[in-house]
Design a protein around this motif. Structure first.
Motif, short mmCIF file in Angstrom:
data_model
loop_
_atom_site.label_atom_id
_atom_site.label_comp_id
_atom_site.label_asym_id
_atom_site.label_seq_id
_atom_site.Cartn_x
_atom_site.Cartn_y
_atom_site.Cartn_z
N GLU A 192 -5.30 -1.83 8.12
CA GLU A 192 -4.21 -2.78 8.32
C GLU A 192 -4.59 -4.19 7.88
OE1 GLU A 192 -3.09 -2.38 12.41
OE2 GLU A 192 -2.23 -0.38 12.09
N ILE A 193 -5.83 -4.59 8.14
CA ILE A 193 -6.29 -5.92 7.71
C ILE A 193 -6.32 -5.99 6.19
CG2 ILE A 193 -8.24 -7.52 7.69
CD1 ILE A 193 -8.91 -6.43 10.54
N ALA A 194 -6.86 -4.95 5.55
CA ALA A 194 -6.89 -4.91 4.09
C ALA A 194 -5.48 -4.91 3.51
CB ALA A 194 -7.68 -3.70 3.61
N ALA A 195 -4.59 -4.14 4.12
CA ALA A 195 -3.20 -4.07 3.64
C ALA A 195 -2.51 -5.43 3.78
CB ALA A 195 -2.43 -3.00 4.41
N GLU A 196 -2.76 -6.10 4.89
CA GLU A 196 -2.15 -7.42 5.09
C GLU A 196 -2.66 -8.41 4.04
OE1 GLU A 196 -2.23 -11.02 8.32
OE2 GLU A 196 -2.42 -8.97 9.09
N GLY A 197 -3.95 -8.34 3.73
CA GLY A 197 -4.50 -9.22 2.71
C GLY A 197 -3.89 -8.95 1.34
N LEU A 198 -3.78 -7.68 0.98
CA LEU A 198 -3.17 -7.33 -0.30
C LEU A 198 -1.68 -7.71 -0.32
CD1 LEU A 198 -4.86 -3.89 -0.96
CD2 LEU A 198 -5.22 -6.02 -2.22
N GLN A 199 -1.04 -7.55 0.81
CA GLN A 199 0.38 -7.90 0.91
C GLN A 199 0.58 -9.40 0.65
OE1 GLN A 199 2.72 -6.60 4.44
NE2 GLN A 199 2.82 -8.79 4.90
N GLU A 200 -0.21 -10.22 1.30
CA GLU A 200 -0.03 -11.67 1.18
C GLU A 200 -0.47 -12.21 -0.18
OE1 GLU A 200 1.56 -13.64 3.35
OE2 GLU A 200 1.95 -11.79 4.44
N ILE A 201 -1.57 -11.70 -0.70
CA ILE A 201 -2.12 -12.27 -1.93
C ILE A 201 -1.53 -11.61 -3.18
CG2 ILE A 201 -4.24 -12.75 -3.20
CD1 ILE A 201 -3.90 -14.20 -0.43
N TYR A 202 -1.46 -10.30 -3.21
CA TYR A 202 -1.01 -9.60 -4.41
C TYR A 202 0.51 -9.49 -4.49
CZ TYR A 202 -0.63 -5.95 -7.97
OH TYR A 202 -0.30 -5.24 -9.09
N PHE A 203 1.12 -8.94 -3.44
CA PHE A 203 2.54 -8.65 -3.49
C PHE A 203 3.42 -9.88 -3.23
CE2 PHE A 203 0.68 -4.47 -2.74
CZ PHE A 203 1.28 -3.76 -3.75
N LYS A 204 3.00 -10.73 -2.30
CA LYS A 204 3.81 -11.92 -1.98
C LYS A 204 3.35 -13.16 -2.75
CE LYS A 204 5.38 -10.79 2.66
NZ LYS A 204 5.43 -11.31 4.04
N ASP A 205 2.28 -13.04 -3.53
CA ASP A 205 1.77 -14.14 -4.35
C ASP A 205 1.59 -15.40 -3.52
OD1 ASP A 205 0.83 -15.37 -6.61
OD2 ASP A 205 2.82 -15.84 -7.39
N HIS A 206 0.79 -15.30 -2.48
CA HIS A 206 0.48 -16.43 -1.59
C HIS A 206 1.73 -17.02 -0.93
CE1 HIS A 206 -3.74 -16.66 -2.87
NE2 HIS A 206 -3.28 -16.40 -4.08
#
Length: 185
Positions: free
Chosen positions: A150-164
């Motif tokens: 979940e922590i890794a997914a949240e990081g990918l979500q915020e940085i990769y998918f939501k573009d910061h």
């Protein structure tokens, strides 16, 4: 252990600055030294007799059985260069961050057939130090594989998918069907 935990452990092993001892006697001497000279503690750790440990230390035995060789190498890897490992983790958690490379199914809540529909993606993404720190803290606290995921997914979500945070404001990413995960710090 799970795939995220194993990946963190492998990334930590790659921070070593010197190679592991190669021979079984050298590995055994290292373990005895790391256990403050206690051959009994090493014997309990490896599931052998104290006399066997002493014979390896004196190089009277040089080639262990396959199962003992695997346990011996695993324990040496686990204890090798702890200060170097901690320094690398601290640097990743404060300055450098962590790089995740994965091939997994990423999905979102979306209409069927849209581009947001769940699919396998290969992603290589640098996560900022805050996510590295959260992963390391959770790992140290004995978090489950699901919590680490979940922590890794949240990081990918915020940085990769939501573009910061610049797009896809209400997006929630699901990180499932992991084929592999490799991390580096």
């Amino acid at each position: 252990m799970g795939i995220i935990q194993d990946s963190l452990d492998k990334a930590e092993e790659h921070t070593a600055t010197r190679p592991l001892p190669k021979s079984a006697p050298a590995q055994m001497r290292f373990l005895v030294k790391s256990e403050k000279g206690s051959t009994m503690a090493v014997a309990r750790l490896l599931g052998v007799s104290q006399r066997t440990v002493e014979r390896y230390v004196k190089a009277q035995i040089k080639r262990p059985r396959k199962d003992l060789a695997a346990r011996l190498e695993r324990e040496v890897r686990r204890r090798w260069q702890p200060r170097v490992r901690e320094r690398a983790k601290k640097r990743a958690a404060t300055v450098g961050g962590i790089v995740i490379e994965t091939r997994a199914r990423f999905g979102f809540t979306a209409a069927p057939g849209s581009t947001d529909d769940s699919r396998i993606r290969r992603i290589t993404q640098a996560l900022p130090p805050a996510y590295a720190a959260r992963l390391f803290d959770a790992q140290a606290a004995g978090a489950t594989e699901q919590q680490l995921r979940e922590i890794a997914a949240e990081g990918l979500q915020e940085i990769y998918f939501k573009d910061h945070g610049r797009r896809a404001d209400g997006l929630r990413v699901e990180f499932t069907d992991i084929e592999y995960v490799e991390m580096e710090f």
